[in-house]
Design a protein around this motif. Structure first.
Motif, PDB file in Angstrom:
ATOM      1  N   ALA A   2      33.988  80.739  91.492  1.00  0.00           N
ATOM      2  CA  ALA A   2      34.955  79.623  91.536  1.00  0.00           C
ATOM      3  C   ALA A   2      35.607  79.567  92.916  1.00  0.00           C
ATOM      4  CB  ALA A   2      36.001  79.809  90.440  1.00  0.00           C
ATOM      5  N   ILE A   3      35.912  80.744  93.471  1.00  0.00           N
ATOM      6  CA  ILE A   3      36.539  80.787  94.810  1.00  0.00           C
ATOM      7  C   ILE A   3      35.566  80.263  95.872  1.00  0.00           C
ATOM      8  CG2 ILE A   3      37.309  82.403  96.614  1.00  0.00           C
ATOM      9  CD1 ILE A   3      38.690  83.989  94.375  1.00  0.00           C
ATOM     10  N   VAL A   4      34.284  80.665  95.745  1.00  0.00           N
ATOM     11  CA  VAL A   4      33.274  80.183  96.705  1.00  0.00           C
ATOM     12  C   VAL A   4      33.239  78.651  96.690  1.00  0.00           C
ATOM     13  CG1 VAL A   4      30.792  80.027  97.151  1.00  0.00           C
ATOM     14  CG2 VAL A   4      31.825  82.250  96.647  1.00  0.00           C
ATOM     15  N   ALA A   5      33.214  78.073  95.478  1.00  0.00           N
ATOM     16  CA  ALA A   5      33.134  76.607  95.368  1.00  0.00           C
ATOM     17  C   ALA A   5      34.362  75.966  96.003  1.00  0.00           C
ATOM     18  CB  ALA A   5      33.012  76.209  93.893  1.00  0.00           C
ATOM     19  N   ASP A   6      35.506  76.570  95.737  1.00  0.00           N
ATOM     20  CA  ASP A   6      36.767  76.039  96.268  1.00  0.00           C
ATOM     21  C   ASP A   6      36.766  76.058  97.804  1.00  0.00           C
ATOM     22  OD1 ASP A   6      39.218  75.050  95.643  1.00  0.00           O
ATOM     23  OD2 ASP A   6      40.231  76.979  95.982  1.00  0.00           O
ATOM     24  N   LEU A  49      34.691  88.939  86.832  1.00  0.00           N
ATOM     25  CA  LEU A  49      34.902  88.996  88.295  1.00  0.00           C
ATOM     26  C   LEU A  49      33.949  88.041  89.003  1.00  0.00           C
ATOM     27  CD1 LEU A  49      35.332  92.834  89.043  1.00  0.00           C
ATOM     28  CD2 LEU A  49      37.100  91.119  88.618  1.00  0.00           C
ATOM     29  N   GLU A  50      32.698  88.035  88.533  1.00  0.00           N
ATOM     30  CA  GLU A  50      31.697  87.156  89.179  1.00  0.00           C
ATOM     31  C   GLU A  50      32.051  85.682  89.002  1.00  0.00           C
ATOM     32  OE1 GLU A  50      27.985  90.270  88.814  1.00  0.00           O
ATOM     33  OE2 GLU A  50      27.863  88.385  87.718  1.00  0.00           O
ATOM     34  N   ALA A  51      32.523  85.336  87.800  1.00  0.00           N
ATOM     35  CA  ALA A  51      32.890  83.930  87.548  1.00  0.00           C
ATOM     36  C   ALA A  51      34.041  83.529  88.470  1.00  0.00           C
ATOM     37  CB  ALA A  51      33.284  83.755  86.083  1.00  0.00           C
ATOM     38  N   GLU A  52      35.042  84.413  88.609  1.00  0.00           N
ATOM     39  CA  GLU A  52      36.187  84.098  89.484  1.00  0.00           C
ATOM     40  C   GLU A  52      35.724  83.969  90.937  1.00  0.00           C
ATOM     41  OE1 GLU A  52      39.558  83.567  88.432  1.00  0.00           O
ATOM     42  OE2 GLU A  52      39.474  82.769  90.471  1.00  0.00           O
ATOM     43  N   LEU A 104      42.417  89.222  88.172  1.00  0.00           N
ATOM     44  CA  LEU A 104      42.419  88.528  86.890  1.00  0.00           C
ATOM     45  C   LEU A 104      43.823  88.512  86.287  1.00  0.00           C
ATOM     46  CD1 LEU A 104      39.077  90.009  85.436  1.00  0.00           C
ATOM     47  CD2 LEU A 104      39.406  87.908  86.766  1.00  0.00           C
ATOM     48  N   GLU A 105      44.656  89.483  86.747  1.00  0.00           N
ATOM     49  CA  GLU A 105      46.032  89.554  86.249  1.00  0.00           C
ATOM     50  C   GLU A 105      46.989  88.749  87.128  1.00  0.00           C
ATOM     51  OE1 GLU A 105      46.789  91.552  83.564  1.00  0.00           O
ATOM     52  OE2 GLU A 105      44.633  91.931  83.422  1.00  0.00           O
TER      53      GLU A 105
END
Ligand code: GAP
Length: 583
Positions: A498-502, A492-495, A541-542
């Motif tokens: 990634a969203i923050v960076a985006d 969850l943290e990795a996703e 994640l799904e």
């Protein structure tokens, strides 16, 4: 909840959440200086950007950035050395200094003591037996003095070159007029903006960041031809405004005039169409950045209240704690500043206005016979020539007789007309030098920031729990979106990262938060006024979608991650509503 409670709670929130707080408090602090924390600096920057976009970029004006320290002659010419004073009264018991006009306004029915002469204020203090706000000692009989508000300094070692911290950004624009005129290709009208610090050694700074000793102004100096065409009001004529003109104030019934800019200019309530134009723009802009228009008005200055340079002035005022505070001034400065700086510097502060077609004019001149004036008037001959020249340009009829009478310093003398060389000739001229008049919208950024926070402050109940939130406009909110992983889980943290960076890449202001339960994280963002939060959960994640929650309604919508930055950018720009996203 009383309005006073709002201010008290806002002050606590501002400190707790990093909006603003007193500076140098580790050394006890000093009145009138505040530091904007991370949220405050960001909100202030967003308000300044919004102002720049509306008043500089969209209006086609030029922005400059001048020094904050200026040499003494600037303020000799501008009149600030002579007249930029407040009324100081010192308590005979505790020695505290106070603004005498404020003591009068706070404790009597006088609303505009600042505009009264000092002897009258002294008489009111005695008549009402007014006391020191700090220790209650009587102030009757205490002398009230003028106190100049400028911070003085020395430029370089020694005291040969005194300087002052500028008390308004405006002077940095006026002194550069001869150069700015060239950048504007000598064409009126043109406008110059500046956003920057101003300094005033306020006698009693008070009410949080409303009256400080260092603050930020956003000013526009708009230079117009006094004989030039009026502005095109079509873009603002239908703008609804609440005005408090001089007659309504003198009637003292508190009645506001609900009208439109077009009508107020047409019926003369707003005397100058340029002032009307800028009030119209300002009304709409204030609403766009989050000032509650139901708690907002434009008040005209009473004649005794106007600054030394202004012939008319309207203040934008916002309602705070049941009081009206000035957040901007719209002054007609006439040719005061440019004429004073021309006089003080010896430079030309005019614009050559070319006529559409050359004009033929009659010009009366003299060409005195010096072989007569010299022996006749000796050392006064030059003064006689000057007086004859002045007379020829103002009173041709004076040359109709056999002799011309002129006044020298201590005598009246007569000169035979045939010795003056008087003649009237035709001349073709292509234009004339004009000293522009200045229309000045002057905004205080700190007071605007305070108003925006105060008007955005809300309390409600969510799921049985009390909640505080700031309903800030998305355009100016310091953080636009908070991104949370639902739980401390690597995937969850990795996703979420990634969203923050985006989102950051898309130019949005984002904060990442994974501490505490999700409810607490929402409350934190509500309190700083973050319009949207994004939660990454196991379903994300799904299905590659996240939950987006709107601050004010707390409504939620599921948005595909691939659409997220586009959707949020559209929400920020106001191109889509949250209802539309949630459909
Ligand atoms: N150049 C014109 C001028 O300086 P002003 O009314 O003295 O006019 C403009 O100031 C704005 O600056 C005010 O409307 C207010 O918002 C802000 N301002 C003035 N003095 C202030 C102070 N001591 N603390 C915070 N803001 C101040």
């Amino acid at each position: 909840m009383s309005e006073d409670a709002t201010s008290t709670k806002l002050a606590e929130l501002a400190k707790r959440r990093g909006y603003f707080f007193q500076s140098s408090s580790v050394y006890g602090g000093v009145g009138g200086f505040y530091t904007f924390g991370p949220q405050g600096a960001s909100l202030k920057g967003n308000l300044e950007d919004a102002w720049r976009d509306r008043f500089s970029v969209q209006e086609g004006n030029m922005e400059i950035d001048a020094p904050t320290i200026m040499p003494e002659p600037v303020f000799e010419s501008s009149g600030h050395l002579e007249t930029f004073d407040d009324m100081l009264v010192e308590c005979p018991e505790c020695g505290e200094s106070h603004r005498a006009d404020h003591i009068v306004e706070d404790n009597t029915e006088y609303e505009d003591a600042e505009g009264l002469p000092i002897p009258e204020v002294e008489a009111i203090v005695a008549e009402y037996e007014l006391v020191c706000p700090s220790c209650d000692a009587g102030l009757a009989g205490q002398a009230i003095d003028d106190f100049n508000l400028m911070f003085a300094t020395n430029i370089g070692p020694g005291d040969a070159q005194p300087g002052y911290m500028r008390p308004e950004t405006a002077q940095g624009i006026f002194v550069e007029f001869p150069r700015l005129r060239e950048y504007a290709r000598n064409t009126l009208p043109f406008g110059v903006t500046q956003i920057g610090r101003a300094y005033r050694n306020e006698i009693s700074p008070r009410r949080s960041i409303i009256r400080t000793r260092e603050f930020t102004q956003a000013e526009l100096e708009y230079f117009v031809d006094p004989e030039g065409p009026d502005p095109d009001l079509s873009s603002v004529e239908d703008v609804a405004v609440r005005l408090y003109p001089v007659p309504e104030q003198e009637a003292d019934d508190g009645g506001l005039l609900e009208t439109t800019i077009g009508d107020a200019v047409a019926d003369g309530t707003i005397a100058d169409p340029w002032i009307g134009y800028f009030l119209g723009i300002a009304q709409e802009w204030y609403a766009a950045v989050g000032v509650d228009v139901d708690r907002f008005r434009f008040r005209q200055h009473l004649p005794g209240e106007r600054s030394h340079y202004a012939s008319d002035c309207w203040d934008a005022e916002s309602e705070i704690d049941g009081n009206w505070i000035e957040i901007a001034g719209f002054a007609h400065r006439g040719d005061y500043d440019l004429s004073k700086h021309a006089e003080g510097s010896g430079e030309r502060f005019t614009v050559f206005q070319q006529y559409d077609d050359p004009q033929t004019v009659e010009r009366a001149t003299v060409d005195p016979d010096m072989s007569y004036l010299g022996p006749e008037f000796g050392g006064d001959a030059g003064a006689v020539v000057d007086a004859l020249e002045a007379l020829a340009s103002t009173d041709r009829d004076a040359f109709d007789g056999d002799v011309v009478a002129i006044d020298l310093e201590d005598e009246r003398v007569e000169i035979p007309v045939d010795k003056t060389g008087f003649s009237v000739d035709e001349e073709t001229i292509s234009g004339e030098h004009v000293t522009p008049h200045v229309i000045e919208p002057s905004f205080g950024v700190d007071r605007l920031l305070y108003t925006v926070l105060h008007h955005a402050y809300r309390e409600d109940e969510v799921d049985g729990e009390e909640r505080t939130y700031l309903a800030l406009e998305p355009e100016v909110a310091p953080t636009f979106v908070g991104v949370f992983p639902l739980q401390g889980d690597d995937a969850l943290e990795a996703e979420a990262h990634a969203i923050v960076a985006d989102l950051r890449e898309a130019g949005l202001s984002v904060t990442y938060d994974d501490s505490g339960n999700i409810g607490r994280r929402y409350r934190r963002q509500d309190e700083v006024g973050t319009p949207f939060c994004v939660t990454v959960d196991y379903e994300s994640l799904e299905d590659d979608a996240v939950t987006v929650r709107e601050r004010d309604s707390t409504a939620q919508a599921r948005v595909p991650i691939s659409d997220l930055s586009r959707t949020l950018a559209a929400l920020r720009a106001g191109d889509r509503s949250f209802d539309d996203v949630a459909k």
